[in-house]
Design a protein around this motif. Structure first.
Motif, mmCIF file in Angstrom:
data_model
loop_
_atom_site.group_PDB
_atom_site.id
_atom_site.type_symbol
_atom_site.label_atom_id
_atom_site.label_comp_id
_atom_site.label_asym_id
_atom_site.label_seq_id
_atom_site.Cartn_x
_atom_site.Cartn_y
_atom_site.Cartn_z
ATOM 1 N N GLY A 16 0.845 -1.188 0.000
ATOM 2 C CA GLY A 16 0.000 0.000 0.000
ATOM 3 C C GLY A 16 0.877 1.232 0.000
ATOM 4 N N ARG A 17 0.303 2.402 -0.058
ATOM 5 C CA ARG A 17 1.126 3.615 -0.058
ATOM 6 C C ARG A 17 0.316 4.777 0.491
ATOM 7 N NH1 ARG A 17 5.844 5.249 -2.296
ATOM 8 N NH2 ARG A 17 6.100 7.470 -2.704
ATOM 9 N N SER A 18 0.989 5.683 1.155
ATOM 10 C CA SER A 18 0.330 6.864 1.680
ATOM 11 C C SER A 18 1.355 7.979 1.769
ATOM 12 C CB SER A 18 -0.271 6.571 3.061
ATOM 13 O OG SER A 18 -0.980 7.686 3.521
ATOM 14 N N ALA A 19 0.903 9.177 2.040
ATOM 15 C CA ALA A 19 1.795 10.325 2.204
ATOM 16 C C ALA A 19 1.135 11.296 3.156
ATOM 17 C CB ALA A 19 2.081 10.982 0.860
ATOM 18 N N LEU A 20 1.914 12.224 3.673
ATOM 19 C CA LEU A 20 1.388 13.220 4.603
ATOM 20 C C LEU A 20 1.379 14.575 3.926
ATOM 21 C CD1 LEU A 20 0.481 13.943 7.512
ATOM 22 C CD2 LEU A 20 2.891 14.453 7.987
ATOM 23 N N GLU A 21 0.205 15.157 3.778
ATOM 24 C CA GLU A 21 0.066 16.499 3.229
ATOM 25 C C GLU A 21 -0.417 17.423 4.340
ATOM 26 O OE1 GLU A 21 1.038 17.173 0.285
ATOM 27 O OE2 GLU A 21 1.314 15.115 -0.414
ATOM 28 N N PHE A 22 -0.184 18.729 4.182
ATOM 29 C CA PHE A 22 -0.694 19.670 5.175
ATOM 30 C C PHE A 22 -0.814 21.064 4.592
ATOM 31 C CE2 PHE A 22 3.896 19.155 5.997
ATOM 32 C CZ PHE A 22 4.357 20.451 5.853
ATOM 33 N N ASP A 23 -1.667 21.840 5.235
ATOM 34 C CA ASP A 23 -1.872 23.235 4.904
ATOM 35 C C ASP A 23 -0.877 24.026 5.749
ATOM 36 O OD1 ASP A 23 -2.708 25.911 4.924
ATOM 37 O OD2 ASP A 23 -4.821 25.387 4.724
ATOM 38 N N LEU A 24 0.215 24.500 5.125
ATOM 39 C CA LEU A 24 1.302 25.114 5.875
ATOM 40 C C LEU A 24 0.842 26.338 6.661
ATOM 41 C CD1 LEU A 24 4.227 25.278 6.700
ATOM 42 C CD2 LEU A 24 4.717 26.475 4.555
ATOM 43 N N ALA A 25 0.035 27.184 6.037
ATOM 44 C CA ALA A 25 -0.417 28.400 6.726
ATOM 45 C C ALA A 25 -1.234 28.046 7.959
ATOM 46 C CB ALA A 25 -1.239 29.266 5.772
ATOM 47 N N ARG A 26 -2.081 27.061 7.841
ATOM 48 C CA ARG A 26 -2.921 26.656 8.973
ATOM 49 C C ARG A 26 -2.074 26.014 10.076
ATOM 50 N NH1 ARG A 26 -8.149 22.644 8.363
ATOM 51 N NH2 ARG A 26 -8.756 22.561 10.574
ATOM 52 N N VAL A 27 -1.108 25.196 9.673
ATOM 53 C CA VAL A 27 -0.230 24.561 10.651
ATOM 54 C C VAL A 27 0.571 25.615 11.405
ATOM 55 C CG1 VAL A 27 1.824 23.099 10.891
ATOM 56 C CG2 VAL A 27 -0.078 22.339 9.463
#
Length: 217
Positions: A16-27
């Motif tokens: 399987g595969r996954s990745a971590l994304e994020f909203d930099l401004a919100r973080v």
């Protein structure tokens, strides 16, 4: 337990595969509001480390991530840091407090490696019994480490906050695995298939809080 049996007990990952994304401004906003300038500095240090490791060989990424969390976060108890008996902190919370217990180190390393593109099936959060007190000691504690499997049948490499060196599980005779999990499921020796990871309530709570912070785990 012999070496072969020990390696088998650590179990093999499921594809399987996954990745971590994020909203930099919100973080960044979340970190600023909760932990102030020192928290923002820790966040920037983490992001710089991730940027520096992007595209590098897995062995270098593992070492850099392991070193970063082991050096940035001070080992402590949840009762001291959070006033709770067992709290699973998000990477942002651990960076903001600069303190955490074994689960918090592992969570930070797990999501860091996911951010670097390491497939989720190569990573396991592993509950173990860790023998402490040196050679000949019979004292053990409940502990968590991160396992990295280069291939499904590989002897996993162990990332640990108690031992700085990354070593294969077969060389960590001080650790006895109980069960492991990742975003794909829960793995127990002898079970025919993985159980749903949603059964772990603290994992569900962790992901929910990460989403509120701006992550998309």
């Amino acid at each position: 337990m012999g070496v072969a049996a020990l390696v088998l007990a650590w179990l093999a990952p499921v594809p399987g595969r996954s990745a971590l994304e994020f909203d930099l401004a919100r973080v960044q906003q979340t970190m600023q509001s909760r932990f102030g300038a020192q928290g923002v500095q820790a966040l920037q240090d983490w992001l710089r480390m991730l940027e520096a490791q992007a595209g590098r060989p897995p062995a270098r990424q593992l070492q850099a991530v392991n070193d970063f969390w082991n050096h940035t976060v001070l080992g402590s108890d949840d009762t001291v840091v959070w006033g709770e008996a067992d709290y699973w902190a998000t990477p942002l919370e651990s960076l903001g407090k600069r303190a955490g217990d074994c689960e918090d180190f592992v969570i930070g390393k797990y999501f860091s490696l996911m951010r670097l593109g390491v497939p989720v099936e190569k990573l396991r959060l592993i509950y173990v019994r860790a023998r402490v007190g040196g050679v000949g000691s019979t004292q053990s504690i409940a502990h968590m480490v991160l396992g990295y499997y280069e291939k499904p049948t590989s002897d996993p490499l162990v990332l640990d906050n108690l031992v700085a060196d990354i070593m294969p599980a077969s060389q960590r005779s001080d650790l006895t695995p109980a069960f492991s999990f990742n975003g794909q499921g829960i793995y127990v020796a002898g079970a025919s298939k993985a159980a749903p990871v949603e059964r772990i309530s603290r994992w569900r709570g962790l992901l929910s809080r990460m989403q509120q912070e701006g992550f998309m785990p």
